[in-house]
Design a protein around this motif. Structure first.
Motif, PDB file in Angstrom:
ATOM      1  N   VAL A   1      -3.042  -8.249 -16.197  1.00 24.16           N
ATOM      2  CA  VAL A   1      -3.006  -7.086 -15.314  1.00 24.16           C
ATOM      3  C   VAL A   1      -2.356  -7.553 -14.017  1.00 24.16           C
ATOM      4  CG1 VAL A   1      -4.352  -5.332 -14.099  1.00 24.16           C
ATOM      5  CG2 VAL A   1      -5.137  -6.192 -16.320  1.00 24.16           C
ATOM      6  N   THR A   2      -1.373  -6.796 -13.529  1.00 22.54           N
ATOM      7  CA  THR A   2      -0.658  -7.233 -12.326  1.00 22.54           C
ATOM      8  C   THR A   2      -0.676  -6.161 -11.241  1.00 22.54           C
ATOM      9  OG1 THR A   2       1.520  -6.389 -13.037  1.00 22.54           O
ATOM     10  CG2 THR A   2       0.915  -8.618 -13.741  1.00 22.54           C
ATOM     11  N   LEU A   3      -0.611  -6.630  -9.994  1.00 28.83           N
ATOM     12  CA  LEU A   3      -0.419  -5.779  -8.823  1.00 28.83           C
ATOM     13  C   LEU A   3       0.847  -6.254  -8.129  1.00 28.83           C
ATOM     14  CD1 LEU A   3      -4.018  -5.533  -7.273  1.00 28.83           C
ATOM     15  CD2 LEU A   3      -2.831  -3.842  -8.672  1.00 28.83           C
TER      16      LEU A   3
ATOM     17  N   GLY B   1     -10.639   3.774   4.014  1.00 27.58           N
ATOM     18  CA  GLY B   1      -9.668   2.721   4.295  1.00 27.58           C
ATOM     19  C   GLY B   1      -8.401   2.818   3.480  1.00 27.58           C
ATOM     20  N   ARG B   2      -8.293   3.839   2.604  1.00 24.42           N
ATOM     21  CA  ARG B   2      -7.075   4.048   1.822  1.00 24.42           C
ATOM     22  C   ARG B   2      -6.597   2.757   1.146  1.00 24.42           C
ATOM     23  NH1 ARG B   2      -5.063   9.256   3.156  1.00 24.42           N
ATOM     24  NH2 ARG B   2      -6.927  10.366   3.802  1.00 24.42           N
ATOM     25  N   PRO B   3      -7.240   2.352   0.054  1.00 23.65           N
ATOM     26  CA  PRO B   3      -6.892   1.082  -0.612  1.00 23.65           C
ATOM     27  C   PRO B   3      -5.513   1.145  -1.268  1.00 23.65           C
ATOM     28  CG  PRO B   3      -8.411   2.342  -1.959  1.00 23.65           C
ATOM     29  CD  PRO B   3      -8.301   3.067  -0.653  1.00 23.65           C
ATOM     30  N   SER B   4      -4.997  -0.031  -1.645  1.00 18.82           N
ATOM     31  CA  SER B   4      -3.705  -0.093  -2.336  1.00 18.82           C
ATOM     32  C   SER B   4      -3.800   0.522  -3.728  1.00 18.82           C
ATOM     33  CB  SER B   4      -3.244  -1.546  -2.445  1.00 18.82           C
ATOM     34  OG  SER B   4      -3.094  -2.134  -1.175  1.00 18.82           O
ATOM     35  N   VAL B   5      -4.939   0.298  -4.397  1.00 21.33           N
ATOM     36  CA  VAL B   5      -5.169   0.861  -5.730  1.00 21.33           C
ATOM     37  C   VAL B   5      -6.559   1.480  -5.734  1.00 21.33           C
ATOM     38  CG1 VAL B   5      -5.424   0.381  -8.193  1.00 21.33           C
ATOM     39  CG2 VAL B   5      -3.658  -0.811  -6.873  1.00 21.33           C
ATOM     40  N   LEU B   6      -6.644   2.694  -6.209  1.00 25.90           N
ATOM     41  CA  LEU B   6      -7.916   3.401  -6.289  1.00 25.90           C
ATOM     42  C   LEU B   6      -8.245   3.649  -7.757  1.00 25.90           C
ATOM     43  CD1 LEU B   6     -10.204   4.819  -4.722  1.00 25.90           C
ATOM     44  CD2 LEU B   6      -8.805   6.895  -4.716  1.00 25.90           C
TER      45      LEU B   6
ATOM     46  N   ASP C   1     -15.182  -7.767 -32.687  1.00 27.29           N
ATOM     47  CA  ASP C   1     -14.179  -6.703 -32.608  1.00 27.29           C
ATOM     48  C   ASP C   1     -13.699  -6.512 -31.172  1.00 27.29           C
ATOM     49  OD1 ASP C   1     -14.486  -6.152 -35.333  1.00 27.29           O
ATOM     50  OD2 ASP C   1     -16.243  -4.916 -34.912  1.00 27.29           O
ATOM     51  N   PRO C   2     -12.396  -6.467 -30.958  1.00 28.47           N
ATOM     52  CA  PRO C   2     -11.887  -6.238 -29.604  1.00 28.47           C
ATOM     53  C   PRO C   2     -12.106  -4.801 -29.161  1.00 28.47           C
ATOM     54  CG  PRO C   2     -10.077  -6.328 -31.169  1.00 28.47           C
ATOM     55  CD  PRO C   2     -11.314  -6.672 -31.942  1.00 28.47           C
ATOM     56  N   VAL C   3     -12.325  -4.631 -27.858  1.00 25.22           N
ATOM     57  CA  VAL C   3     -12.464  -3.294 -27.282  1.00 25.22           C
ATOM     58  C   VAL C   3     -11.086  -2.718 -26.966  1.00 25.22           C
ATOM     59  CG1 VAL C   3     -13.472  -1.955 -25.381  1.00 25.22           C
ATOM     60  CG2 VAL C   3     -14.700  -3.913 -26.320  1.00 25.22           C
ATOM     61  N   LEU C   4     -10.178  -3.580 -26.499  1.00 19.70           N
ATOM     62  CA  LEU C   4      -8.816  -3.173 -26.158  1.00 19.70           C
ATOM     63  C   LEU C   4      -7.824  -4.036 -26.919  1.00 19.70           C
ATOM     64  CD1 LEU C   4      -9.268  -2.914 -22.274  1.00 19.70           C
ATOM     65  CD2 LEU C   4      -9.252  -1.008 -23.906  1.00 19.70           C
ATOM     66  N   ARG C   5      -6.716  -3.424 -27.348  1.00 19.95           N
ATOM     67  CA  ARG C   5      -5.701  -4.154 -28.129  1.00 19.95           C
ATOM     68  C   ARG C   5      -4.310  -3.815 -27.592  1.00 19.95           C
ATOM     69  NH1 ARG C   5      -8.786  -1.256 -31.568  1.00 19.95           N
ATOM     70  NH2 ARG C   5     -10.270  -2.327 -32.932  1.00 19.95           N
ATOM     71  N   HIS C   6      -3.587  -4.794 -27.113  1.00 19.05           N
ATOM     72  CA  HIS C   6      -2.176  -4.647 -26.735  1.00 19.05           C
ATOM     73  C   HIS C   6      -1.927  -3.397 -25.890  1.00 19.05           C
ATOM     74  CE1 HIS C   6      -1.490  -7.858 -29.565  1.00 19.05           C
ATOM     75  NE2 HIS C   6      -2.037  -7.149 -30.532  1.00 19.05           N
ATOM     76  N   VAL C   7      -2.678  -3.260 -24.819  1.00 19.89           N
ATOM     77  CA  VAL C   7      -2.526  -2.106 -23.937  1.00 19.89           C
ATOM     78  C   VAL C   7      -1.371  -2.353 -22.970  1.00 19.89           C
ATOM     79  CG1 VAL C   7      -3.600  -0.734 -22.109  1.00 19.89           C
ATOM     80  CG2 VAL C   7      -4.938  -1.426 -24.110  1.00 19.89           C
ATOM     81  N   ASP C   8      -0.407  -1.445 -22.963  1.00 22.51           N
ATOM     82  CA  ASP C   8       0.703  -1.499 -22.011  1.00 22.51           C
ATOM     83  C   ASP C   8       0.718  -0.188 -21.224  1.00 22.51           C
ATOM     84  OD1 ASP C   8       2.236  -4.030 -22.626  1.00 22.51           O
ATOM     85  OD2 ASP C   8       2.223  -3.120 -24.624  1.00 22.51           O
ATOM     86  N   LEU C   9       0.682  -0.317 -19.908  1.00 23.80           N
ATOM     87  CA  LEU C   9       0.673   0.866 -19.054  1.00 23.80           C
ATOM     88  C   LEU C   9       1.233   0.478 -17.693  1.00 23.80           C
ATOM     89  CD1 LEU C   9      -0.162   3.854 -18.676  1.00 23.80           C
ATOM     90  CD2 LEU C   9      -2.393   3.025 -17.878  1.00 23.80           C
ATOM     91  N   ASP C  10       2.157   1.296 -17.180  1.00 26.20           N
ATOM     92  CA  ASP C  10       2.780   1.044 -15.886  1.00 26.20           C
ATOM     93  C   ASP C  10       2.465   2.218 -14.959  1.00 26.20           C
ATOM     94  OD1 ASP C  10       4.295   0.279 -13.748  1.00 26.20           O
ATOM     95  OD2 ASP C  10       6.238   0.468 -14.754  1.00 26.20           O
TER      96      ASP C  10
ATOM     97  N   THR D   1       0.859  -1.186   0.000  1.00 24.93           N
ATOM     98  CA  THR D   1       0.000   0.000   0.000  1.00 24.93           C
ATOM     99  C   THR D   1       0.895   1.235   0.000  1.00 24.93           C
ATOM    100  OG1 THR D   1      -1.667  -1.174   1.313  1.00 24.93           O
ATOM    101  CG2 THR D   1      -1.844   1.219   1.216  1.00 24.93           C
ATOM    102  N   PRO D   2       1.058   1.889  -1.149  1.00 27.17           N
ATOM    103  CA  PRO D   2       0.395   1.635  -2.435  1.00 27.17           C
ATOM    104  C   PRO D   2       1.058   0.493  -3.217  1.00 27.17           C
ATOM    105  CG  PRO D   2       1.840   3.520  -2.605  1.00 27.17           C
ATOM    106  CD  PRO D   2       1.888   3.107  -1.167  1.00 27.17           C
ATOM    107  N   ALA D   3       0.355   0.010  -4.252  1.00 28.93           N
ATOM    108  CA  ALA D   3       0.850  -1.103  -5.063  1.00 28.93           C
ATOM    109  C   ALA D   3       1.223  -0.605  -6.452  1.00 28.93           C
ATOM    110  CB  ALA D   3      -0.219  -2.189  -5.164  1.00 28.93           C
ATOM    111  N   ARG D   4       2.006  -1.413  -7.145  1.00 25.19           N
ATOM    112  CA  ARG D   4       2.357  -1.105  -8.533  1.00 25.19           C
ATOM    113  C   ARG D   4       1.331  -1.781  -9.451  1.00 25.19           C
ATOM    114  NH1 ARG D   4       7.692   0.164 -10.276  1.00 25.19           N
ATOM    115  NH2 ARG D   4       7.710   0.579 -12.531  1.00 25.19           N
TER     116      ARG D   4
END
Length: 603
Positions: free
Chosen positions: A408-410, A503-508, A364-373, A346-349
């Motif tokens: 998707v990773t945490l 509660g201040r989550p790890s990811v909001l 048809d795909p809604v999302l294609r090869h999305v990369d985001l950090d 907390t916080p998480a990546r």
């Protein structure tokens, strides 16, 4: 009929009903056995009375022996008392068992609806689900508590009486059995039609329930547009269709009942004529004829009730098929076998790695090869035109949907490798369309954090600028009504935001959480929200230019792809598509109060 209604009538009928009901009957085997035993013994006790009657007529009455009547009448009285006691036992066990089974089935069905993925609910009308969870469950309970018992007991009674009739005078017994042939042939044919019509009626009731629910929930829109007559006309068309289907069902049921009502009268006439001839020829005694007729009268209720019981069985079978469709729906979003909690900071990546997504059945795909950090403690704003896939992308974080490619990773853990209970604790989401429940303000706020203390609740209210709750009649204990419609849109959105930050989550994850706020309140919320965002990892969908300024970086989503990531000022200077998107937003801001492009660039 809605294409969300999977409505082919299944031929498996009673077998499908049996497979569904057996698991719920097992915990109550004792009550079920007691119910059948009580009903069966009561029927057998009833059969003893005609046999005693025959003995009375051929014995004491024929000989004029009044003293001989006493023990036989006492025996008949004893059987009557036994039948009454067994009737009470059967009613008690039947009611207790069927109500408990109904509760269990309703609980299992409700839990299943809660666990089924969002993609399932996207394609099912709410009225269809409500009718299955209410009307169909009650239909099954009525069949379990009455129809199933007497269907079996009456068939056993008919078999026993048929044997006794053959033993009493076999020619008449054979004649009675022959008269049942047309009853069987026509009964089975009409029962099949009734099964089809029952399913159509149940499906149409679901459609009508959907219309009523939509009209009630959208009553403000209907009234404001003056479209009450249009909504009623739509409802009335479906109500008329339901009426026509029910009348067709009643016509079929009338044929069945007429057949089962007519059969005993004809058969009784055959018995009286044939029996009289047999008595006249000496082949049968008067007592034998009286006993034969008395035995057949015992059959009147089982025969007359068969039409009703078989119709109830068909309705229950259709209800089981409809409920079975929900219980058999695939659980596409669930815990992997052997999954265990993993450490999440907390916080998480938060990382999107080659993420692709398409809705089930869509080409048809809604999302294609999305990369985001998104780095720990960083806030990234997700911007893009309507339909670019922003909300879908945020839904993948808490596994409202599962990716169809990539992951998707945490903190390096694939979200599919985390228990759902853990994942939805460390990830909190506030949706643009704020949903509140018919409970108190406090219960709504602590829905995801039931152990939250007063200080945490007060802090969440401060961040969301939701202090108005203290002015409600009972403060935090005020019930806010279904969907929170007693509150304004901005108030509902602020409560939903407070619920997410509690509660201040790890990811909001925030899906345009400020869209319903006025400019003044928005500025106050943004100022307080910065404190929360500084201590958590956040992904914020921004439909308004001012929301972008909350973020450390901005990701531009176009046609399902991330085409640019960077600081707001850099993207504004270097990416024409981003500049055009924000410029359009500034021009369309409410009341002309959105920051103009030059101001945005300088911040």
């Amino acid at each position: 009929m809605s294409d969300t209604t999977p409505s082919p009538v299944h031929e498996r009928g009673r077998l499908g009903a049996l497979r569904l009901l057996l698991p719920f009957a097992r915990p109550y085997r004792g009550l079920v056995a007691l119910t059948f035993l009580g009903a069966l013994l009561a029927s057998l006790a009833q059969l003893a009375v005609p046999l005693v009657t025959r003995a009375v007529v051929d014995g004491p009455i024929a000989r004029g022996d009044r003293a001989g009547l006493v023990p036989l009448l006492g025996l008949a009285f004893a059987f009557g008392v036994a039948e009454a006691a067994l009737f009470f036992l059967r009613r008690w066990a039947m009611t207790k068992g069927s109500l408990q089974m109904e509760r269990d089935l309703r609980d299992v069905l409700y839990q299943r609806l809660q666990r089924l993925p969002v993609s399932f609910h996207d394609h099912w009308a709410s009225g269809q689900l409500l009718s299955r969870a209410t009307t169909d469950v009650s239909t099954i309970r009525r069949f379990i508590g009455f129809g199933a018992v007497f269907l079996v007991v009456n068939l056993v009674t008919c078999s026993v009486v048929a044997v006794l009739l053959l033993l009493t005078y076999w020619p008449l017994g054979v004649a009675v059995l022959v008269t049942t042939l047309p009853l069987t042939v026509f009964g089975l044919r009409w029962e099949k039609d009734y099964n089809t019509e029952s399913r159509l009626v149940q499906d149409e009731q679901g459609e009508l329930t959907t219309d009523v629910e939509e009209a009630v929930q959208g009553i403000r829109v209907v009234k404001s547009l003056g479209r009450s007559e249009l909504v009623f006309a739509r409802y009335d068309r479906k109500a008329l269709r339901l009426q026509a289907l029910q009348l067709s069902k009643v016509r079929t049921l009338t044929k069945i009942w007429c057949l089962f009502e007519f059969h005993p009268q004809v058969t009784l006439a055959v018995i009286l004529v044939g029996g009289s001839l047999a008595v006249g020829s000496g082949a049968l005694t008067v007592g034998g004829l009286v006993g034969f007729v008395a035995l057949f009268t015992v059959l009147l209720w089982p025969i007359l009730s068969l039409g009703f019981l078989l119709a109830q069985a068909q309705e229950a079978a259709s209800a089981c098929d409809r409920i079975g469709e929900l219980l058999a729906a695939p659980m596409t979003v669930t815990d992997a076998p052997g999954v265990e909690p993993r450490p999440v900071g907390t916080p998480a990546r938060l990382r999107f790695e080659g993420v692709g997504f398409r809705f089930p059945g869509s080409a048809d795909p809604v999302l294609r090869h999305v990369d985001l950090d998104v780095r720990p403690g960083e806030t990234v704003a997700l911007v893009g035109a309507t339909g670019s896939g922003k909300t879908t992308l945020t839904s993948l974080v808490g596994r409202l949907y599962d990716v169809t490619s990539g992951r998707v990773t945490l903190d390096g853990h694939d979200v599919r490798d985390l228990p759902l209970a853990q994942l939805r604790t460390v990830v909190a989401t506030a949706f643009e369309d704020a949903t509140l429940f018919s409970m108190s303000v406090r219960e709504n706020l602590t829905l995801g954090r039931p152990d939250a203390g007063e200080e945490s609740v007060a802090e969440a209210l401060r961040v969301a600028q939701a202090g108005f709750v203290h002015d409600l009649p009972w403060g935090l204990d005020t019930r806010i009504g279904e969907q929170g419609l007693s509150l304004s849109g901005g108030q509902r959105q602020r409560l939903a935001l407070a619920r997410a930050v509690l509660g201040r989550p790890s990811v909001l994850v925030l899906d345009d959480p400020l869209s319903a706020l006025d400019v003044h309140t928005e500025a106050l919320v943004e100022r307080a929200l910065r404190e929360v965002l500084a201590e958590t990892t956040a992904l914020v969908v921004a439909h308004r230019a001012s929301t972008v300024l909350l973020a450390d970086r901005v990701a531009l989503l176009q046609d399902g792809r991330i085409t640019a990531v960077g600081r707001h000022s850099d993207l504004l200077a270097e990416v024409p598509a981003y500049r055009q998107l924000l410029s359009s937003d500034a021009e369309l801001g409410p009341g002309g109060q959105q920051p103009v492009l030059s101001e945005l660039g300088s911040r």
